[in-house]
Design an enzyme around this catalytic site. Structure first.
Site, PDB file in Angstrom:
ATOM      1  CG  PHE A   1      53.260 -13.832 -12.689  1.00  0.00           C
ATOM      2  CD1 PHE A   1      53.266 -14.494 -13.903  1.00  0.00           C
ATOM      3  CD2 PHE A   1      52.713 -12.558 -12.626  1.00  0.00           C
ATOM      4  CE1 PHE A   1      52.743 -13.897 -15.047  1.00  0.00           C
ATOM      5  CE2 PHE A   1      52.195 -11.950 -13.761  1.00  0.00           C
ATOM      6  CZ  PHE A   1      52.215 -12.623 -14.968  1.00  0.00           C
TER       7      PHE A   1
ATOM      8  CG  LEU B   1      53.613  -7.405 -13.959  1.00  0.00           C
ATOM      9  CD1 LEU B   1      54.326  -7.201 -15.299  1.00  0.00           C
ATOM     10  CD2 LEU B   1      52.111  -7.617 -14.220  1.00  0.00           C
ATOM     11  CB  SER B   2      54.520  -6.149  -8.571  1.00  0.00           C
ATOM     12  OG  SER B   2      53.221  -6.575  -8.880  1.00  0.00           O
TER      13      SER B   2
ATOM     14  N   GLY C   1      58.089   0.600  -8.337  1.00  0.00           N
ATOM     15  CA  GLY C   1      57.381   1.708  -8.987  1.00  0.00           C
ATOM     16  C   GLY C   1      56.421   1.273 -10.086  1.00  0.00           C
TER      17      GLY C   1
ATOM     18  N   GLY D   1      32.242  -9.356  20.150  1.00  0.00           N
ATOM     19  CA  GLY D   1      33.602  -9.401  20.710  1.00  0.00           C
ATOM     20  C   GLY D   1      34.347 -10.673  20.324  1.00  0.00           C
TER      21      GLY D   1
ATOM     22  CD  GLU E   1      46.893 -13.485  -9.603  1.00  0.00           C
ATOM     23  OE1 GLU E   1      46.160 -13.736 -10.561  1.00  0.00           O
ATOM     24  OE2 GLU E   1      47.536 -14.341  -8.988  1.00  0.00           O
TER      25      GLU E   1
ATOM     26  CB  SER F   1      38.651  -3.121  -6.765  1.00  0.00           C
ATOM     27  OG  SER F   1      38.655  -4.187  -5.856  1.00  0.00           O
TER      28      SER F   1
HETATM   29  N1  CAA Z   1      45.617  -9.401 -24.066  1.00  0.00           N
HETATM   30  C1  CAA Z   1      46.438  -8.968 -25.071  1.00  0.00           C
HETATM   31  N2  CAA Z   1      46.953  -7.732 -25.133  1.00  0.00           N
HETATM   32  C2  CAA Z   1      46.656  -6.894 -24.127  1.00  0.00           C
HETATM   33  C3  CAA Z   1      45.818  -7.252 -23.049  1.00  0.00           C
HETATM   34  C4  CAA Z   1      45.299  -8.572 -23.049  1.00  0.00           C
HETATM   35  N3  CAA Z   1      44.502  -9.011 -22.064  1.00  0.00           N
HETATM   36  N4  CAA Z   1      45.696  -6.200 -22.219  1.00  0.00           N
HETATM   37  C5  CAA Z   1      46.427  -5.196 -22.762  1.00  0.00           C
HETATM   38  N5  CAA Z   1      47.005  -5.636 -23.916  1.00  0.00           N
HETATM   39  C6  CAA Z   1      47.830  -4.854 -24.835  1.00  0.00           C
HETATM   40  C7  CAA Z   1      47.057  -3.630 -25.274  1.00  0.00           C
HETATM   41  O1  CAA Z   1      46.241  -3.931 -26.398  1.00  0.00           O
HETATM   42  C8  CAA Z   1      48.148  -2.647 -25.621  1.00  0.00           C
HETATM   43  O2  CAA Z   1      48.635  -2.911 -26.910  1.00  0.00           O
HETATM   44  P1  CAA Z   1      48.685  -1.717 -28.016  1.00  0.00           P
HETATM   45  O3  CAA Z   1      49.702  -0.754 -27.472  1.00  0.00           O
HETATM   46  O4  CAA Z   1      49.097  -2.409 -29.263  1.00  0.00           O
HETATM   47  O5  CAA Z   1      47.327  -1.121 -28.083  1.00  0.00           O
HETATM   48  C9  CAA Z   1      49.269  -3.002 -24.656  1.00  0.00           C
HETATM   49  O6  CAA Z   1      48.982  -4.342 -24.173  1.00  0.00           O
HETATM   50  C10 CAA Z   1      49.310  -2.063 -23.465  1.00  0.00           C
HETATM   51  O7  CAA Z   1      48.064  -2.148 -22.826  1.00  0.00           O
HETATM   52  P2  CAA Z   1      47.321  -0.912 -22.196  1.00  0.00           P
HETATM   53  O8  CAA Z   1      47.476   0.306 -23.061  1.00  0.00           O
HETATM   54  O9  CAA Z   1      45.954  -1.352 -21.853  1.00  0.00           O
HETATM   55  O10 CAA Z   1      48.209  -0.673 -20.885  1.00  0.00           O
HETATM   56  P3  CAA Z   1      47.957   0.273 -19.673  1.00  0.00           P
HETATM   57  O11 CAA Z   1      49.243   0.829 -19.254  1.00  0.00           O
HETATM   58  O12 CAA Z   1      46.831   1.230 -19.950  1.00  0.00           O
HETATM   59  O13 CAA Z   1      47.520  -0.766 -18.483  1.00  0.00           O
HETATM   60  C11 CAA Z   1      46.183  -2.180 -17.124  1.00  0.00           C
HETATM   61  C12 CAA Z   1      46.413  -1.534 -18.494  1.00  0.00           C
HETATM   62  C13 CAA Z   1      44.904  -2.963 -17.284  1.00  0.00           C
HETATM   63  C14 CAA Z   1      46.026  -1.173 -15.983  1.00  0.00           C
HETATM   64  C15 CAA Z   1      47.371  -3.152 -16.822  1.00  0.00           C
HETATM   65  O14 CAA Z   1      48.589  -2.469 -16.648  1.00  0.00           O
HETATM   66  C16 CAA Z   1      47.144  -4.020 -15.609  1.00  0.00           C
HETATM   67  O15 CAA Z   1      46.451  -5.043 -15.697  1.00  0.00           O
HETATM   68  N6  CAA Z   1      47.718  -3.660 -14.448  1.00  0.00           N
HETATM   69  C17 CAA Z   1      47.651  -4.496 -13.251  1.00  0.00           C
HETATM   70  C18 CAA Z   1      48.803  -5.428 -13.193  1.00  0.00           C
HETATM   71  C19 CAA Z   1      48.537  -6.578 -12.270  1.00  0.00           C
HETATM   72  O16 CAA Z   1      47.501  -7.228 -12.299  1.00  0.00           O
HETATM   73  N7  CAA Z   1      49.534  -6.878 -11.452  1.00  0.00           N
HETATM   74  C20 CAA Z   1      49.456  -8.023 -10.616  1.00  0.00           C
HETATM   75  C21 CAA Z   1      50.809  -8.528 -10.327  1.00  0.00           C
HETATM   76  S1  CAA Z   1      50.910 -10.259 -10.315  1.00  0.00           S
HETATM   77  C22 CAA Z   1      50.327 -10.772  -8.843  1.00  0.00           C
HETATM   78  O17 CAA Z   1      49.731 -10.084  -8.071  1.00  0.00           O
HETATM   79  C23 CAA Z   1      50.526 -12.226  -8.643  1.00  0.00           C
HETATM   80  C24 CAA Z   1      50.693 -12.634  -7.257  1.00  0.00           C
HETATM   81  O18 CAA Z   1      51.804 -12.756  -6.776  1.00  0.00           O
HETATM   82  C25 CAA Z   1      49.521 -12.999  -6.463  1.00  0.00           C
END
Ligand code: CAA
Length: 384
Positions: A128, A130-131, A134, A345, A368, A371
């Site tokens: 997956f 995403l990250s 930056g 220890g 994911e 916290s």
């Molecule tokens: N379902 C549907 N839509 C959603 C949603 C959801 N659960 N969450 C957000 N949205 C929508 C919002 O409604 C918004 O839409 P509008 O503009 O129409 O209102 C849009 O998406 C943007 O959302 P936010 O404004 O909430 O976005 P934000 O920039 O404020 O970020 C956040 C919110 C919760 C911090 C989010 O960016 C986030 O979850 N960040 C963490 C990312 C993450 O978990 N990364 C993990 C990488 S994967 C990984 O680790 C896997 C691995 O390999 C182990």
């Protein structure tokens, strides 16, 4: 309200427990030291049907519920979180994402193999993406671009911290197509490892889950056919958020397993180790630690099962999954540190396993969604 597991759930739990004891425990310390990807373990997990547990049998999956997934993740994570993170990503981020939002063609072409974890008898799993360097917590700030070229996308950019990075055959890549539309301009594309322009970076040298395969992945002018976009144009960020809500149940269960693994070792040690003329379990300082561990673990377990139950009931489980993730991961970290403390220890050396569990616990508070991100999700629901 019934808190008892069904017979089927108990069978799945036992199968996962036996697998962890027989297949994961041998060599776990060496795999951690040598950063060796647990390939044979993942293969056996695939043969057990645990790499696509919740996928419909019509697409090669196990057709099991999310409660079963929590139970299996918990058992395997007690012993080896490097195995369980690979399983979790494939189950909840890759298979679920394609099954929930993919086209029938995508399901036939990719999901039917990903759900088995095998294709032509070779390991076939997903990652997956995403990250980025930056864009971690701030996931809308995608710099990777998917330029619309008519019947294909031209993919360019770099992804970081990718679990299953060099092992995965298929990637779900989030990339920006319409920057002016911000989160609504992002797409999710299915990309195959062997396509021209895909480069895999070196494996990260990590503090914990060292067996798991974490790399960066670079894309240079990769041509992705339009039919490999998941969902409508601009659905990519919502796809990621919806998929991660389920993924967080998996990581919460992983953290729960790590906490239980550390607790069980500490309890056993406290019954055996003597100090000041008696087994240390008779000292109240130790008893209070064990009581707090057991209480927090029980609360974490209930949160994990509640989130899983809500998902199985087709309710909105975003709030519950973030609660389960933040609480379970903090419980894992705290419990593992206390388990090391109880061992004194001996807890500081590798043979007793608790130091590894302590190192593994830390990542559950980071990946994911940290916290802090979980608290953002929870408080947004509260303040709606
Ligand atoms: N379902 C549907 N839509 C959603 C949603 C959801 N659960 N969450 C957000 N949205 C929508 C919002 O409604 C918004 O839409 P509008 O503009 O129409 O209102 C849009 O998406 C943007 O959302 P936010 O404004 O909430 O976005 P934000 O920039 O404020 O970020 C956040 C919110 C919760 C911090 C989010 O960016 C986030 O979850 N960040 C963490 C990312 C993450 O978990 N990364 C993990 C990488 S994967 C990984 O680790 C896997 C691995 O390999 C182990």
């Amino acid at each position: 309200m019934n808190f008892e597991l069904t017979e089927e759930h108990q069978m799945i739990q036992k199968a996962a427990r036996d697998f962890a004891q027989n297949e994961c425990l041998p060599g776990v310390i060496e795999r951690d030291e040598q950063q060796k990807f647990p390939k044979e373990q993942i293969r056996k997990l695939a043969e057990l049907g645990f790499m696509g547990m919740m996928v419909s049998p019509a697409y090669g999956g196990g057709g099991m519920d999310t409660i079963s997934y929590v139970l299996a993740m918990e058992e395997i994570s007690k012993i080896d979180a490097s195995v369980s993170v690979c399983m979790s990503v494939n189950n909840s981020l890759i298979c679920w994402g394609i099954e929930a939002f993919g086209t029938e063609e995508q399901k036939q072409k990719y999901l039917t193999h990903l759900s088995r974890g095998l294709k032509n008898d070779e390991l076939y799993i997903g990652a997956f993406l995403l990250s980025e360097p930056g864009a971690g917590s701030d996931a809308t700030s995608q710099q990777t671009t998917a330029q619309d070229m008519g019947d294909y996308y031209l993919l360019n950019g770099t992804k970081n911290w990718i679990t299953n990075g060099s092992t995965a055959s298929v990637y779900l890549v989030m990339a920006q197509t319409h920057p002016e539309q911000k989160s609504h301009g992002i797409n999710t594309l299915i990309v195959e490892k062997g396509w021209p322009g895909v480069t895999i970076g070196t494996k990260e040298n990590k503090m914990g889950i060292r067996g798991s395969d974490t790399t960066s992945i670079m894309f240079t002018d990769v041509k992705v056919p339009k039919e490999n976009r998941v969902g409508e144009d601009g659905f990519g960020f919502r796809f990621a958020m919806k998929t991660l809500a389920g993924g967080r149940i998996g990581i919460a269960s992983q953290a729960l397993g790590i906490a239980i693994g550390a607790f069980e070792l500490a309890l056993k040690y406290a019954k055996e180790r003597k100090a000041f003329g008696t087994e240390i379990m008779h000292h109240q300082a130790i008893q209070f630690k064990l009581a707090d561990m057991a209480t927090k673990i029980e609360a974490a377990r209930l949160l994990c099962l509640k989130a899983a139950w809500e998902k199985d009931q087709k309710q909105d489980y975003t709030y519950a999954s973030s609660m389960a993730k933040v609480y379970s991961s903090e419980t894992a970290m705290w419990t593992a540190i206390e388990a090391v403390q109880i061992h004194g220890g001996y807890g500081f050396v590798k043979e007793y396993h608790v130091e590894r569990l302590m190192r593994d616990a830390k990542i559950t508070q980071i990946y994911e969604g940290t916290s802090e991100v979980q608290r953002i999700v929870i408080s947004r629901t509260l303040l709606q």
